[in-house]
Design a protein around this motif. Structure first.
Motif, PDB file in Angstrom:
ATOM      1  N   ARG A 330       0.832  -1.201   0.000  1.00  0.00           N
ATOM      2  CA  ARG A 330       0.000   0.000   0.000  1.00  0.00           C
ATOM      3  C   ARG A 330       0.867   1.252   0.000  1.00  0.00           C
ATOM      4  O   ARG A 330       2.068   1.199   0.264  1.00  0.00           O
ATOM      5  CB  ARG A 330      -0.942   0.028   1.209  1.00  0.00           C
ATOM      6  N   ILE A 331       0.218   2.380  -0.285  1.00  0.00           N
ATOM      7  CA  ILE A 331       0.832   3.698  -0.189  1.00  0.00           C
ATOM      8  C   ILE A 331       0.043   4.501   0.832  1.00  0.00           C
ATOM      9  O   ILE A 331      -1.188   4.605   0.739  1.00  0.00           O
ATOM     10  CB  ILE A 331       0.811   4.439  -1.538  1.00  0.00           C
ATOM     11  N   GLU A 332       0.745   5.068   1.794  1.00  0.00           N
ATOM     12  CA  GLU A 332       0.130   5.988   2.752  1.00  0.00           C
ATOM     13  C   GLU A 332       0.699   7.379   2.488  1.00  0.00           C
ATOM     14  O   GLU A 332       1.790   7.704   2.937  1.00  0.00           O
ATOM     15  CB  GLU A 332       0.424   5.551   4.192  1.00  0.00           C
ATOM     16  N   PRO A 333      -0.027   8.224   1.754  1.00  0.00           N
ATOM     17  CA  PRO A 333       0.515   9.522   1.350  1.00  0.00           C
ATOM     18  C   PRO A 333       0.345  10.632   2.375  1.00  0.00           C
ATOM     19  O   PRO A 333       0.663  11.788   2.092  1.00  0.00           O
ATOM     20  CB  PRO A 333      -0.279   9.832   0.084  1.00  0.00           C
ATOM     21  N   GLY A 334      -0.172  10.316   3.562  1.00  0.00           N
ATOM     22  CA  GLY A 334      -0.352  11.351   4.572  1.00  0.00           C
ATOM     23  C   GLY A 334      -1.752  11.933   4.558  1.00  0.00           C
ATOM     24  O   GLY A 334      -2.629  11.532   3.786  1.00  0.00           O
ATOM     25  N   ALA A 335      -1.965  12.906   5.423  1.00  0.00           N
ATOM     26  CA  ALA A 335      -3.292  13.494   5.590  1.00  0.00           C
ATOM     27  C   ALA A 335      -3.585  14.532   4.517  1.00  0.00           C
ATOM     28  O   ALA A 335      -2.683  15.033   3.848  1.00  0.00           O
ATOM     29  CB  ALA A 335      -3.405  14.127   6.979  1.00  0.00           C
ATOM     30  N   GLY A 336      -4.873  14.858   4.379  1.00  0.00           N
ATOM     31  CA  GLY A 336      -5.282  15.927   3.475  1.00  0.00           C
ATOM     32  C   GLY A 336      -5.533  15.458   2.059  1.00  0.00           C
ATOM     33  O   GLY A 336      -5.150  14.362   1.656  1.00  0.00           O
ATOM     34  N   GLY A 337      -6.199  16.329   1.292  1.00  0.00           N
ATOM     35  CA  GLY A 337      -6.416  16.072  -0.127  1.00  0.00           C
ATOM     36  C   GLY A 337      -7.307  14.896  -0.433  1.00  0.00           C
ATOM     37  O   GLY A 337      -7.128  14.223  -1.451  1.00  0.00           O
ATOM     38  N   GLY A 338      -8.291  14.642   0.429  1.00  0.00           N
ATOM     39  CA  GLY A 338      -9.111  13.459   0.242  1.00  0.00           C
ATOM     40  C   GLY A 338      -9.876  13.417  -1.053  1.00  0.00           C
ATOM     41  O   GLY A 338     -10.041  12.355  -1.645  1.00  0.00           O
ATOM     42  N   ASP A 339     -10.335  14.581  -1.534  1.00  0.00           N
ATOM     43  CA  ASP A 339     -11.166  14.587  -2.737  1.00  0.00           C
ATOM     44  C   ASP A 339     -10.397  14.107  -3.954  1.00  0.00           C
ATOM     45  O   ASP A 339     -10.846  13.233  -4.690  1.00  0.00           O
ATOM     46  CB  ASP A 339     -11.759  15.981  -2.970  1.00  0.00           C
ATOM     47  N   TYR A 340      -9.211  14.676  -4.185  1.00  0.00           N
ATOM     48  CA  TYR A 340      -8.491  14.251  -5.386  1.00  0.00           C
ATOM     49  C   TYR A 340      -7.753  12.926  -5.189  1.00  0.00           C
ATOM     50  O   TYR A 340      -7.432  12.251  -6.163  1.00  0.00           O
ATOM     51  CB  TYR A 340      -7.535  15.347  -5.896  1.00  0.00           C
ATOM     52  N   LYS A 341      -7.487  12.533  -3.953  1.00  0.00           N
ATOM     53  CA  LYS A 341      -6.909  11.203  -3.723  1.00  0.00           C
ATOM     54  C   LYS A 341      -7.957  10.125  -4.002  1.00  0.00           C
ATOM     55  O   LYS A 341      -7.667   9.122  -4.669  1.00  0.00           O
ATOM     56  CB  LYS A 341      -6.405  11.083  -2.286  1.00  0.00           C
ATOM     57  N   TRP A 342      -9.166  10.332  -3.489  1.00  0.00           N
ATOM     58  CA  TRP A 342     -10.216   9.334  -3.697  1.00  0.00           C
ATOM     59  C   TRP A 342     -10.537   9.175  -5.173  1.00  0.00           C
ATOM     60  O   TRP A 342     -10.736   8.056  -5.651  1.00  0.00           O
ATOM     61  CB  TRP A 342     -11.468   9.741  -2.920  1.00  0.00           C
ATOM     62  N   ALA A 343     -10.570  10.273  -5.908  1.00  0.00           N
ATOM     63  CA  ALA A 343     -10.863  10.212  -7.342  1.00  0.00           C
ATOM     64  C   ALA A 343      -9.796   9.439  -8.100  1.00  0.00           C
ATOM     65  O   ALA A 343     -10.040   8.960  -9.212  1.00  0.00           O
ATOM     66  CB  ALA A 343     -10.992  11.624  -7.912  1.00  0.00           C
ATOM     67  N   ARG A 344      -8.601   9.296  -7.524  1.00  0.00           N
ATOM     68  CA  ARG A 344      -7.501   8.601  -8.184  1.00  0.00           C
ATOM     69  C   ARG A 344      -7.237   7.221  -7.602  1.00  0.00           C
ATOM     70  O   ARG A 344      -6.166   6.661  -7.790  1.00  0.00           O
ATOM     71  CB  ARG A 344      -6.242   9.480  -8.134  1.00  0.00           C
ATOM     72  N   GLY A 345      -8.213   6.704  -6.863  1.00  0.00           N
ATOM     73  CA  GLY A 345      -8.109   5.323  -6.407  1.00  0.00           C
ATOM     74  C   GLY A 345      -7.574   5.136  -5.006  1.00  0.00           C
ATOM     75  O   GLY A 345      -7.296   3.996  -4.608  1.00  0.00           O
ATOM     76  N   PHE A 346      -7.416   6.220  -4.251  1.00  0.00           N
ATOM     77  CA  PHE A 346      -7.006   6.118  -2.856  1.00  0.00           C
ATOM     78  C   PHE A 346      -8.273   6.112  -2.004  1.00  0.00           C
ATOM     79  O   PHE A 346      -8.980   7.116  -1.932  1.00  0.00           O
ATOM     80  CB  PHE A 346      -6.113   7.298  -2.472  1.00  0.00           C
TER      81      PHE A 346
END
Length: 400
Positions: A330-346
């Motif tokens: 897995r990748i844990e990219p840290g906090a924040g940016g949920g909207d564009y992370k979720w749209a990209r498969g996170f």
């Protein structure tokens, strides 16, 4: 015997954690410390330290004042186990429930809602089926559940097997999103002729000036942001690289131009010949890797080199491609940016922590907010994981 031993070990772990947290709380109160915080703990640790999550008040028709009155009456430790007596705000869950049925059509207009027609609140409620409300609440650590968005190397469309390639991962998205991702990558890798290298472990030592360049890139983000704070120093970066017991946990994603043409406008280095050199790197990320997990931490781009989609390529797409190729979990990219992370498969993952606030009145106010916030986060995670961008929905109807 194995079950007995397992239960004995579990009980021992619980008693040890309770002892440690009691000692820490005693130290805090005796030294007039305002609070104690334990972050990024496991669900089991949070359960032992701060008790179970609060039961959401899904169906109560009581007003907020009536619920607060009941809480005040129960502060002596006599807490009812009735769900209707539990604190909670249903606004977020109600909103999610109203949204049910929206955004459930694919690009071709077919209905892709496969939620088995269960209301959001029923599905979220199942998360709490084993939970009872804790007693003596004002004397315990406050348990908080927040969200982070992680990329998991699990293809939920193919028996939860790891992805075999980036194209395999890309195929999990809807066609419109696949086109968008390909366009994002093309603009960076082809139109701007940028290459992103992953330099790992002891290979970092092969390139003179690389550590110093990565520190410069890290500091560039701090300098650009009015809220920026420089927590790390150049000596810290250099120290990690020089430590034989840590160097293998370092991974730098490094962006540079991959162009040897004489008329390259972006290249002002007369000696540039396409090979990897620290001086040619203008953007990148400082990451930690351990136990097949990629921890993304610090991103930066030198002034004058910013370009559209470069951040997504370095922080997400190149990192995902590397993790698939090396079978990372897995990748844990840290906090924040949920909207564009979720749209990209996170997809959202629940993150647990426990907190002790010394001042009783302030502790109660914090506890009320944390309960609401935790309920909201769990509801959001439940919904977004069902509608994951990389989870192909079954077609159950057609347009019109």
């Amino acid at each position: 015997n194995s079950n007995s031993n397992s239960n004995s070990i579990r009980q021992g772990e619980r008693e040890f954690r309770l002892l440690v947290t009691k000692i820490i709380k005693t130290i805090a109160t005796s030294n007039n410390l305002s609070s104690v915080h334990m972050n990024f703990i496991s669900d089991e640790e949070a359960l032992d330290i701060a008790g179970p999550l609060p039961v959401p008040n899904f169906f109560s028709t009581e007003s907020e004042d009536e619920r607060e009155d009941k809480d005040d009456r129960n502060d002596d430790g006599n807490v009812s186990n009735n769900e209707e007596n539990c604190n909670g705000d249903n606004n977020v869950i109600d909103t999610l429930n109203k949204d049910e049925g929206t955004n459930d059509r694919s690009d071709d207009g077919t209905n892709t809602n496969n939620n088995n027609s269960a209301p959001i609140q029923e599905r979220v409620k199942s998360v709490f089926s084993r939970i009872v409300k804790r007693d003596n609440k004002n004397d315990l650590y406050i348990r908080r559940t927040s969200l982070q968005y992680h990329w998991l190397n699990i293809n939920r469309n193919n028996h939860n097997l790891p992805y075999t390639s980036f194209d395999d991962y890309l195929n999990c998205f809807k066609s419109k999103k696949r086109i968008t991702i390909k366009r994002e990558r093309r603009r960076v890798l082809q139109e701007q002729n940028i290459i992103v290298d992953a330099i790992v472990g002891r290979d970092i030592r092969k390139y003179p000036g690389l550590v110093e360049r990565m520190f410069e890139i890290y500091k560039s983000t701090v300098d650009k942001m009015f809220f920026g704070r420089q927590y790390l120093t150049l000596e810290f970066f250099q120290g990690l690289v020089h430590r034989d017991d840590f160097i293998d946990n370092l991974l730098f994603m490094c962006a540079r131009y991959n162009n040897t043409a004489d008329d390259d406008d972006n290249n002002d280095n007369d000696n540039y010949n396409g090979e990897f050199k620290a001086e040619n790197i203008f953007a990148g990320t400082f990451n930690i890797v351990k136990d097949d997990v990629f921890y993304g931490r610090y991103w930066g781009c030198l002034p004058g080199y910013e370009s559209k989609n470069l951040h997504f390529e370095v922080c997400y797409w190149a990192a995902i491609e590397y993790c698939i190729a090396n079978n990372y979990k897995r990748i844990e990219p840290g906090a924040g940016g949920g909207d564009y992370k979720w749209a990209r498969g996170f997809d959202p993952q629940l993150i647990h922590s426990a907190h002790y606030i010394s001042q009783p009145a302030f502790r109660k106010a914090v506890q009320q907010y944390v309960q609401f916030d935790s309920e909201r986060n769990i509801a959001i995670a439940e919904l977004l994981n069902e509608r994951s961008a990389v989870l192909k929905q079954k077609t159950v109807g057609k347009k019109g």
